[in-house]
Motif scaffolding. Structure first.
Motif, PDB file in Angstrom:
ATOM      1  N   LYS A 273      -5.314  85.350 126.580  1.00  0.00           N
ATOM      2  CA  LYS A 273      -4.241  85.559 125.780  1.00  0.00           C
ATOM      3  C   LYS A 273      -3.063  84.756 126.332  1.00  0.00           C
ATOM      4  CE  LYS A 273      -5.601  88.692 122.577  1.00  0.00           C
ATOM      5  NZ  LYS A 273      -5.704  88.596 121.177  1.00  0.00           N
ATOM      6  N   ALA A 274      -2.800  84.895 127.507  1.00  0.00           N
ATOM      7  CA  ALA A 274      -1.767  83.868 128.082  1.00  0.00           C
ATOM      8  C   ALA A 274      -1.906  82.424 127.861  1.00  0.00           C
ATOM      9  CB  ALA A 274      -1.740  84.400 129.427  1.00  0.00           C
ATOM     10  N   ARG A 275      -3.053  82.208 127.778  1.00  0.00           N
ATOM     11  CA  ARG A 275      -3.512  80.753 127.732  1.00  0.00           C
ATOM     12  C   ARG A 275      -3.318  80.205 126.216  1.00  0.00           C
ATOM     13  NH1 ARG A 275      -9.188  79.188 129.646  1.00  0.00           N
ATOM     14  NH2 ARG A 275      -8.824  81.253 130.671  1.00  0.00           N
ATOM     15  N   GLN A 276      -3.578  81.368 125.301  1.00  0.00           N
ATOM     16  CA  GLN A 276      -3.351  80.854 123.852  1.00  0.00           C
ATOM     17  C   GLN A 276      -1.835  80.583 123.577  1.00  0.00           C
ATOM     18  OE1 GLN A 276      -5.300  84.098 122.007  1.00  0.00           O
ATOM     19  NE2 GLN A 276      -7.433  83.129 122.187  1.00  0.00           N
ATOM     20  N   LEU A 277      -0.840  81.810 124.118  1.00  0.00           N
ATOM     21  CA  LEU A 277       0.457  81.649 124.155  1.00  0.00           C
ATOM     22  C   LEU A 277       0.966  80.429 124.507  1.00  0.00           C
ATOM     23  CD1 LEU A 277       1.270  85.490 124.523  1.00  0.00           C
ATOM     24  CD2 LEU A 277       1.893  84.042 122.644  1.00  0.00           C
ATOM     25  N   LEU A 278       0.509  80.170 125.824  1.00  0.00           N
ATOM     26  CA  LEU A 278       1.024  78.776 126.147  1.00  0.00           C
ATOM     27  C   LEU A 278       0.869  77.678 125.339  1.00  0.00           C
ATOM     28  CD1 LEU A 278       0.312  79.260 130.015  1.00  0.00           C
ATOM     29  CD2 LEU A 278       2.429  79.385 129.024  1.00  0.00           C
ATOM     30  N   ASP A 279      -0.403  77.660 124.945  1.00  0.00           N
ATOM     31  CA  ASP A 279      -0.657  76.877 123.956  1.00  0.00           C
ATOM     32  C   ASP A 279       0.323  76.862 122.911  1.00  0.00           C
ATOM     33  OD1 ASP A 279      -2.849  76.006 125.659  1.00  0.00           O
ATOM     34  OD2 ASP A 279      -4.521  76.873 124.142  1.00  0.00           O
ATOM     35  N   LEU A 280       0.579  77.854 122.597  1.00  0.00           N
ATOM     36  CA  LEU A 280       1.571  77.958 121.002  1.00  0.00           C
ATOM     37  C   LEU A 280       2.749  77.359 121.363  1.00  0.00           C
ATOM     38  CD1 LEU A 280       1.853  79.405 118.213  1.00  0.00           C
ATOM     39  CD2 LEU A 280       2.783  81.325 119.549  1.00  0.00           C
TER      40      LEU A 280
ATOM     41  N   THR B 140      11.209  74.150 114.683  1.00  0.00           N
ATOM     42  CA  THR B 140      10.157  74.459 114.018  1.00  0.00           C
ATOM     43  C   THR B 140       9.140  75.426 114.538  1.00  0.00           C
ATOM     44  OG1 THR B 140      10.348  72.030 113.942  1.00  0.00           O
ATOM     45  CG2 THR B 140       8.319  72.743 113.071  1.00  0.00           C
ATOM     46  N   LEU B 141       9.028  75.457 115.870  1.00  0.00           N
ATOM     47  CA  LEU B 141       8.243  76.322 116.501  1.00  0.00           C
ATOM     48  C   LEU B 141       8.537  77.961 116.057  1.00  0.00           C
ATOM     49  CD1 LEU B 141       6.033  77.232 118.944  1.00  0.00           C
ATOM     50  CD2 LEU B 141       8.002  77.199 120.310  1.00  0.00           C
ATOM     51  N   ILE B 142       9.909  78.063 116.242  1.00  0.00           N
ATOM     52  CA  ILE B 142      10.355  79.529 115.931  1.00  0.00           C
ATOM     53  C   ILE B 142      10.068  79.792 114.386  1.00  0.00           C
ATOM     54  CG2 ILE B 142      12.416  80.727 115.630  1.00  0.00           C
ATOM     55  CD1 ILE B 142      13.677  79.289 118.042  1.00  0.00           C
ATOM     56  N   GLY B 143      10.030  78.949 113.465  1.00  0.00           N
ATOM     57  CA  GLY B 143       9.761  79.270 112.355  1.00  0.00           C
ATOM     58  C   GLY B 143       8.320  79.680 112.070  1.00  0.00           C
ATOM     59  N   ARG B 144       7.355  78.793 112.728  1.00  0.00           N
ATOM     60  CA  ARG B 144       5.913  78.956 112.729  1.00  0.00           C
ATOM     61  C   ARG B 144       5.715  80.407 113.534  1.00  0.00           C
ATOM     62  NH1 ARG B 144       2.698  74.901 116.241  1.00  0.00           N
ATOM     63  NH2 ARG B 144       1.213  76.622 116.544  1.00  0.00           N
ATOM     64  N   ILE B 145       6.303  80.615 114.458  1.00  0.00           N
ATOM     65  CA  ILE B 145       5.763  82.098 115.211  1.00  0.00           C
ATOM     66  C   ILE B 145       6.319  83.212 114.055  1.00  0.00           C
ATOM     67  CG2 ILE B 145       6.851  83.604 116.757  1.00  0.00           C
ATOM     68  CD1 ILE B 145       7.309  81.335 118.549  1.00  0.00           C
ATOM     69  N   ARG B 146       7.490  83.175 113.411  1.00  0.00           N
ATOM     70  CA  ARG B 146       7.722  84.037 112.481  1.00  0.00           C
ATOM     71  C   ARG B 146       6.632  84.011 111.517  1.00  0.00           C
ATOM     72  NH1 ARG B 146      11.964  84.117 108.143  1.00  0.00           N
ATOM     73  NH2 ARG B 146      11.260  81.835 107.841  1.00  0.00           N
ATOM     74  N   ASP B 147       6.182  82.989 110.913  1.00  0.00           N
ATOM     75  CA  ASP B 147       5.280  83.286 109.767  1.00  0.00           C
ATOM     76  C   ASP B 147       4.095  83.703 110.353  1.00  0.00           C
ATOM     77  OD1 ASP B 147       7.345  81.993 108.329  1.00  0.00           O
ATOM     78  OD2 ASP B 147       6.517  79.980 108.472  1.00  0.00           O
ATOM     79  N   GLU B 148       3.460  83.152 111.472  1.00  0.00           N
ATOM     80  CA  GLU B 148       2.172  83.206 111.970  1.00  0.00           C
ATOM     81  C   GLU B 148       1.963  84.707 112.483  1.00  0.00           C
ATOM     82  OE1 GLU B 148       1.134  80.755 114.822  1.00  0.00           O
ATOM     83  OE2 GLU B 148       0.570  78.938 113.387  1.00  0.00           O
TER      84      GLU B 148
ATOM     85  N   THR C 257      10.172  89.519 112.953  1.00  0.00           N
ATOM     86  CA  THR C 257      11.813  89.372 112.580  1.00  0.00           C
ATOM     87  C   THR C 257      12.490  88.738 113.691  1.00  0.00           C
ATOM     88  OG1 THR C 257      11.091  91.634 111.306  1.00  0.00           O
ATOM     89  CG2 THR C 257      13.512  90.692 111.767  1.00  0.00           C
ATOM     90  N   ILE C 258      13.090  87.848 113.476  1.00  0.00           N
ATOM     91  CA  ILE C 258      13.613  87.085 114.627  1.00  0.00           C
ATOM     92  C   ILE C 258      15.239  87.383 114.558  1.00  0.00           C
ATOM     93  CG2 ILE C 258      14.113  85.017 115.818  1.00  0.00           C
ATOM     94  CD1 ILE C 258      10.858  84.401 115.285  1.00  0.00           C
TER      95      ILE C 258
ATOM     96  N   ASP D 235      13.090  88.287 108.298  1.00  0.00           N
ATOM     97  CA  ASP D 235      13.870  87.097 108.498  1.00  0.00           C
ATOM     98  C   ASP D 235      14.147  86.754 109.626  1.00  0.00           C
ATOM     99  OD1 ASP D 235      14.778  87.525 105.684  1.00  0.00           O
ATOM    100  OD2 ASP D 235      16.586  88.578 106.249  1.00  0.00           O
ATOM    101  N   ILE D 236      14.566  85.545 109.592  1.00  0.00           N
ATOM    102  CA  ILE D 236      15.337  85.064 110.778  1.00  0.00           C
ATOM    103  C   ILE D 236      16.859  85.070 110.634  1.00  0.00           C
ATOM    104  CG2 ILE D 236      15.655  82.867 112.119  1.00  0.00           C
ATOM    105  CD1 ILE D 236      12.919  81.883 111.704  1.00  0.00           C
ATOM    106  N   HIS D 237      17.524  85.707 111.394  1.00  0.00           N
ATOM    107  CA  HIS D 237      18.661  86.296 111.231  1.00  0.00           C
ATOM    108  C   HIS D 237      19.593  85.625 112.145  1.00  0.00           C
ATOM    109  CE1 HIS D 237      21.438  89.507 109.343  1.00  0.00           C
ATOM    110  NE2 HIS D 237      21.974  88.944 110.206  1.00  0.00           N
ATOM    111  N   SER D 238      20.784  84.943 111.881  1.00  0.00           N
ATOM    112  CA  SER D 238      21.357  84.467 113.133  1.00  0.00           C
ATOM    113  C   SER D 238      22.690  85.017 113.352  1.00  0.00           C
ATOM    114  CB  SER D 238      21.644  82.971 112.929  1.00  0.00           C
ATOM    115  OG  SER D 238      20.326  82.083 112.896  1.00  0.00           O
ATOM    116  N   LEU D 239      23.004  85.144 114.595  1.00  0.00           N
ATOM    117  CA  LEU D 239      24.444  85.641 114.978  1.00  0.00           C
ATOM    118  C   LEU D 239      25.037  84.424 115.394  1.00  0.00           C
ATOM    119  CD1 LEU D 239      23.405  88.796 116.975  1.00  0.00           C
ATOM    120  CD2 LEU D 239      24.035  88.671 114.493  1.00  0.00           C
ATOM    121  N   ILE D 240      25.964  84.330 114.851  1.00  0.00           N
ATOM    122  CA  ILE D 240      27.080  83.076 115.396  1.00  0.00           C
ATOM    123  C   ILE D 240      28.535  83.597 115.659  1.00  0.00           C
ATOM    124  CG2 ILE D 240      25.764  81.263 114.289  1.00  0.00           C
ATOM    125  CD1 ILE D 240      27.762  81.112 112.259  1.00  0.00           C
TER     126      ILE D 240
END
Lengths: 565, 281
Positions: free
Chosen positions: B145-152, B206-214, B218-219, B44-49
């Motif tokens: 790996k660091a470069r890949q993550l920076l690209d991401l 959008t990025l957060i959603g993509r990270i979760r899917d790829e 759990t976020i 899930d992406i679970h938000s705390l508000i």
């Protein structure tokens, strides 16, 4: 629409003084400083020391630098105004500064200043009046100071090329004049014509014609340097990168050869100075890991130096306290290991202590070691205040490394080894962990970094490096006394790595040369050494807090990134 | 309320990534967390508000081991992690970002990410000193790996800059890259969009959603801007004064009277505002 957060950076505004106000303030400050230098006895004491024989003494230089610097400062602060305004302001400030000295001179004539200021002696009067009457002397002082301030301002207003050429010229003259004793040693060497020596130096200092020659040479070289370097660049570009690399390696080899030859050419004194510098480089590299990389402030660093020294003394000395008779080459690694173990022990109790508290805690730990060594309880084991005598010199392939110029090579080799280790670590996973720890301990831990291991490794390695320095120190001196391991050594090492640039290996070397080497070479500063030492530190921290040779770790990592393949 | 809790607890335990059970934490007289029970489902992406001071960040600090809770338990994938040191929690598979950015400011962006990668490398002192093949291999691996993550996270070509030189939004994204480098299964994001303009924060979500899917993460997300929270969350928990006020799907939370009251108060003006708000949605 949601409100936007605008991040604004506020720049502290420098209050703009009016030019006359600035000139008066600068002049007053310069006058006070000049009087201070005179009353402290600096001026008179250094008046016997000639920079350029018969022309310029160190004392005159010291006092003269003040209005010169005042002019420079004025020109920098008042930048944007017309040159005529600035020059006029500088002249006013200079006159005011000279007026301060005149006031001192006249005050000395009329009142018994000497009852309060010991240094307000007839010699000072002579220094200030140039042997002239009060009226004429006042005129000379005021106009001289004004002229100096004017030239300072003019120097800053001049075009960059002219300015750097002038600075190079004067700088060379001053350095040669200051380091004349050292240069004489070289000139006295075999194979150099006596005439050359007599041409450059008379018995007091640099001769005036040699001074002009040095000035002209440096001035010209700096003047044509932009074209010269450009031409070199085009040549290098035509020959390709191989040529450039060859050039760089050639330079490196030449400078290494120069350093290696120095102790031979320079004799025992220079060898001793180099040795001392090398020992401080060793300690600096160690402390640099703790403070510069891992950010663990350590004021008890001398303890590891002491432990290294005592381990070598106890295991090699021809003394009643010796516990073994190891050869030096075994004792030295042992010193490193024992010091590292001590470093771990040292690190354990302060693992959870941070920042200022850590500095105080390590200060206490360092003092504990010193007091233990000097105590009566341990006297039967390590000799107490009498120390351990009879530490032998190391032998290598049947040859005893007895003289300082032999031992220099030993310490240089140790430096090289330790610098290599520090360099490897800095650009590695471990080095990154240390720096992360320095930058934000909590964030680093939340990424999974084991703080205990990382901190202890920093303490252990730093201590090991200091232990090696201590071991070499013991064999160099031939004896070990508790009072060699004062707090001031910790402070010196800390100061030199800060001066050089925290976290930078070349910075440690530069810092050791500047803070340990220079004062040794400029012995005549004698009791005032620490005054200048402090002054240099304050000025450095104000104007170049990142150090003389700041860390380039970040630039290197990007270079790796951009390398093809 | 109790019915709600019981329902959450009875849910599929295997699916629960993180469970907080009756967690309490006080600072002096202030109860930051008051018997908080909360369950976060895997994937899930679970938000705390919740309003300021509701205890949202305190939940992160307790989970990460940066605070030790006074009582209660925290289960991560069924294992108790409360009271563990932060580095152990990170090794277990949780990393976080911070509300006030906490990068290693004087290190380059790439080095920041490489520090995150630290625990996945093995070379020790001797490997480093002798530059063994393992050291070279791992170093190259970390850099790639660091470069890949920076690209991401959209920081391509910015890796050589010191973190402090990056723009504000870039720093926030760099923090996410650094947290990802440690290879978490649960990522805690503390107001990642704070201080961003609407376009930037849209891209971030959008990025957060993509990270979760790829990365099959759990976020848990703390965020103030409702537009973002409603758009991206699978579930939302509302905290108020250290307690769970409501939990549910975004559309349920939007209609919940108690949430509206906590955010806007209960006066007539607030009622009017709330009604207006509902119409707009």
């Amino acid at each position: 629409m949601s409100f936007e957060i605008v991040t604004t950076s506020f720049r502290a505004k420098v209050r703009r003084r009016s030019l006359p106000g600035l000139a008066l303030a600068c002049g007053a400050i310069t006058a006070i400083s000049a009087c201070y230098v005179c009353l402290m006895g600096l001026a008179v004491m250094f008046n016997d020391r000639w920079i350029v024989s018969g022309v310029l003494s160190l004392g005159q230089l010291l006092v003269g630098m003040l209005p010169l610097a005042c002019g420079c400062y004025l020109a920098v602060r008042a930048s944007g105004r017309s040159a005529r305004q600035i020059l006029f302001a500088a002249a006013v400030a200079g006159t005011l500064a000279g007026g301060g000295l005149v006031a001192l001179l006249l005050l000395g004539e009329t009142t018994a200043l000497r009852t309060i200021f010991v240094n307000a002696s007839p010699a000072l009067r002579k220094f200030l009046s140039f042997g002239l009457g009060p009226g004429l002397a006042s005129l000379v002082l005021c106009s001289g100071a004004a002229l100096l301030a004017l030239s300072g301002a003019a120097l800053c207003l001049a075009r960059k090329r002219l300015r750097s050429a002038l600075v190079a010229g004067f700088g060379t003259c001053l350095s040669v004049g200051l380091l004349q004793d050292l240069l004489r040693i070289f000139l006295d060497g075999e194979g150099l014509p006596k005439a050359l020596r007599e041409h450059l130096f008379d018995w007091q200092g640099l001769t005036w014609f040699a001074a002009i020659e040095f000035f002209a040479a440096a001035f010209l070289l700096r003047w044509i340097w932009p074209q010269l370097s450009q031409r070199l660049d085009t040549v290098a570009a035509r020959r390709g990168s191989g040529f450039r690399r060859a050039l760089r390696w050639g330079l490196i080899v030449a400078s290494i050869a120069f350093v290696l030859l120095l102790p031979v050419l320079g004799g025992a004194f220079l060898g001793q100075v180099m040795m001392l510098v090398a020992l401080f480089i060793l300690m600096g590299l160690g402390l640099n890991i703790e403070v510069g990389l891992a950010g663990l402030l350590d004021l008890g660093f001398v303890a590891f130096f002491a432990i290294g020294a005592y381990v070598v003394a106890l295991t090699t000395a021809n003394s009643e306290f010796a516990v073994a008779a190891l050869p030096f080459w075994l004792a030295l690694p042992l010193a490193a290991i024992v010091a590292a173990a001590a470093g771990l022990l040292f690190g354990l109790p302060v693992l959870r202590v941070r920042g200022d508290y850590l500095a105080v805690a390590t200060l206490g730990l360092g003092e504990i070691v010193r007091l233990l060594v000097i105590s009566d309880t341990l006297k039967p084991l390590i000799g107490g205040a009498q120390g351990i005598l009879g530490v032998p010199k190391p032998t290598l392939a049947g040859m005893t490394l007895a003289s300082p110029s032999h031992l220099v090579y030993l310490s240089l080799a140790a430096c090289l080894l330790v610098a290599y280790c520090a360099w490897r670590l800095q650009g590695s996973r471990i080095g990154r962990a240390w720096i992360a720890l320095r930058e934000d301990e909590d964030a680093a831990q939340a990424l999974g970094l084991n703080l205990v291991g990382i901190k202890l490794l920093a303490y252990g390695l730093g201590a090991a490096f200091a232990g090696i320095a201590g071991g070499i120190f013991a064999t160099m001196v031939g004896s070990v006394f508790p009072h060699s391991f004062q707090l001031i050594i910790s402070i010196n090492v800390l100061a030199l790595i800060i001066l050089g640039g925290l976290g930078s290996i070349p910075g440690v070397i530069v810092g050791a040369l500047a803070l340990v080497g220079m004062p040794e070479l400029l012995r005549e500063f004698g009791e005032f050494r620490f005054l200048f030492y402090g002054l240099v530190l304050v000025i450095m921290m104000r104007f170049r807090a990142e150090g003389l040779w700041p860390s380039r770790a970040s630039r290197r990592s990007s270079a790796i990134l951009e390398e093809p393949g | 309320m109790s019915e709600h809790d019981a329902h959450a607890a009875a849910g599929d335990r295997a699916a629960a990534m993180l469970q907080l059970q009756e967690l309490s934490k006080s600072f002096g007289g202030l109860r930051a967390l008051d018997c908080l029970t909360l369950s976060v489902r895997r994937g899930d992406i679970h938000s705390l508000i919740g309003p300021n001071g509701a205890g949202k960040t305190c939940v992160f600090n307790c989970t990460m081991g940066q605070y030790r809770p006074d009582s209660g338990t925290i289960l991560f994938e069924g294992l108790r992690i409360e009271g563990l040191a932060p580095d152990r929690v990170a090794l277990a598979g949780i990393t976080r970002t911070y509300q006030n950015i906490r990068l290693f400011r004087n290190m380059t962006a790439q080095e920041n990410v490489m520090v995150g990668y630290h625990t996945r490398l093995r070379s020790g002192l001797w490997d480093t000193l002798l530059a063994t093949p393992r050291f070279r291999r791992e170093e190259a691996e970390a850099q790639t790996k660091a470069r890949q993550l920076l690209d991401l996270v959209g920081l391509s070509g910015r890796g050589h800059l010191p973190a402090r030189a990056l723009a504000y939004g870039e720093q926030r994204r760099l923090e996410i890259a650094r947290a990802l480098a440690a290879g978490p299964r649960l990522l805690l994001l503390d107001e990642p969009a704070a201080g961003m303009n609407p376009a930037e924060s849209d891209r971030l979500m959008t990025l957060i959603g993509r990270i979760r899917d790829e990365r099959e993460l759990t976020i848990i997300l703390i965020e103030h801007e409702m537009r973002l929270v409603m758009g991206i969350s699978d579930r939302i928990s509302v905290l108020d004064r250290g307690r769970l006020l409501a939990e549910g799907l975004p559309q349920e939370i939007r209609r919940d009277e108690r949430v509206i009251a906590a955010y806007l108060g209960t006066g007539p003006a607030a009622q009017r505002l709330a009604a207006q708000d509902r119409r707009e949605y």
